[in-house]
Design an enzyme around this catalytic site. Structure first.
Site, PDB file in Angstrom:
ATOM      1  N   TYR A 161       0.891  -1.067  -0.062  1.00 48.23           N
ATOM      2  CA  TYR A 161       0.024   0.009   0.096  1.00 48.23           C
ATOM      3  C   TYR A 161       0.975   1.285   0.085  1.00 48.23           C
ATOM      4  CZ  TYR A 161      -4.321   2.625   0.738  1.00 48.23           C
ATOM      5  OH  TYR A 161      -5.454   3.462   0.333  1.00 48.23           O
ATOM      6  N   LYS A 168      -3.769   8.239   3.306  1.00 50.86           N
ATOM      7  CA  LYS A 168      -4.747   8.094   4.075  1.00 50.86           C
ATOM      8  C   LYS A 168      -4.731   8.398   5.450  1.00 50.86           C
ATOM      9  CE  LYS A 168      -7.174   6.383   0.472  1.00 50.86           C
ATOM     10  NZ  LYS A 168      -8.199   7.253  -0.176  1.00 50.86           N
TER      11      LYS A 168
END
Ligand code: NAD
Length: 260
Positions: A161, A168
């Site tokens: 990720y 995020k």
């Protein structure tokens, strides 16, 4: 007497949906639920290349207005809110379901990602939500709901990720600060946090297939999340049923986040 009104009722509400790329987008699943609950919708498409994929989705919703919006372009987001103000004079809720990171940076270790790539990912995936909040505020005189879409990789290290994790994390923190600042104006700010779903953006993540497989193995019900599942939660949060829920990051991942 029990009320005969459905608990998720968006009739008479105006909603803006940013982030439909095609029929598989999380924004599409949300927009369908918003429309089913009776909302009037405005949607955006990235550019002329994206338009043919977004148009049929928007037509089927249906949606009142379909407008171009690349948040990297100066004034593009402002033009969307101006169009909403001119047409309705108000906005009740919005969904920000967009993210971007340059491929090279997304595939690199966080240790190695470039300053420019990191800044661009932050701008499109996080600061654009802050800009949405600022532009929505004057249109939400009667209160409203702002929603974004996060991922578990903000909280814990999820392999591959990479830089989207810190991006995020910043988005989730922004949700809390915006909720605190806009609460006195009765504007609620939340994010939904879905488990992995096969979308165009997700296909940019290295070995995403493994994430999908893990999700089904780990989740207590062993079922993958669908865009309809995410849409149901988003519609709930956008509606008056979600009153008093603000500043939260709500997982819709089949319970994967509780597993060690
Ligand atoms: P998607 O590719 O369908 O949607 C991503 C959207 O971002 C597209 O509509 C794209 O046009 C838009 N976008 C990218 N750059 C933009 C720009 N400069 N200006 C305006 N729009 C831009 O993929 P998705 O998975 O539906 O992604 C929606 C959101 O959900 C993203 O924030 C993503 O990080 C998040 N999310 C996805 C998953 C997943 O597994 N798919 C899981 C958790 C969170």
């Amino acid at each position: 007497m029990p009320s005969s009104r459905p608990i998720i009722d968006l009739s008479g509400k105006i909603g803006l949906v940013l982030g439909i790329a095609n029929e598989h987008s999380i924004a599409t699943g949300c927009a369908r639920r918003f429309a089913d609950a009776g909302a009037h919708l405005v949607a955006t498409y990235l550019d002329d290349k994206a338009r043919p994929f977004v148009e049929p989705v928007a037509r089927a919703l249906p949606c009142d207005l379909l407008l171009p919006c690349d948040v990297r372009v100066d004034g593009a987001l402002d033009a969307v809110f101006t169009a909403i103000r001119d047409r309705y004079g108000r906005l009740n809720f919005l969904l920000h379901a967009m993210a971007f990171a340059p491929r090279e940076d997304l595939h690199a270790r966080v240790t190695d990602c470039s300053a420019a790539g990191f800044a661009l990912a932050m701008d499109v995936s996080c600061h654009s939500f802050i800009r949405c909040a600022r532009l929505a505020e004057p249109l939400m005189a009667q209160g409203g709901a702002l929603l974004s879409v996060s991922f578990y990789g903000a909280e814990r290290v999820v392999e591959h990720y990479n830089l989207m994790g810190p991006v995020k994390a910043a988005l989730e923190s922004s949700v809390r600060y915006l909720a605190a600042e806009l609460g006195p104006r009765h504007i609620r700010v939340n994010a939904v946090s879905p488990g992995p779903i096969a979308t165009r953006a997700a296909s940019g993540i290295d070995r995403f297939d493994e994430l999908l497989e893990r999700a089904a193995l780990d989740a207590p019900e062993h079922q993958r999340v669908t865009i309809e599942d995410v849409g149901a939660l988003a519609a709930f949060l956008a509606s008056d049923a979600g009153a008093r829920i603000t500043g939260s990051i709500i997982p819709v991942d089949g319970g994967q986040h509780i597993m060690a």
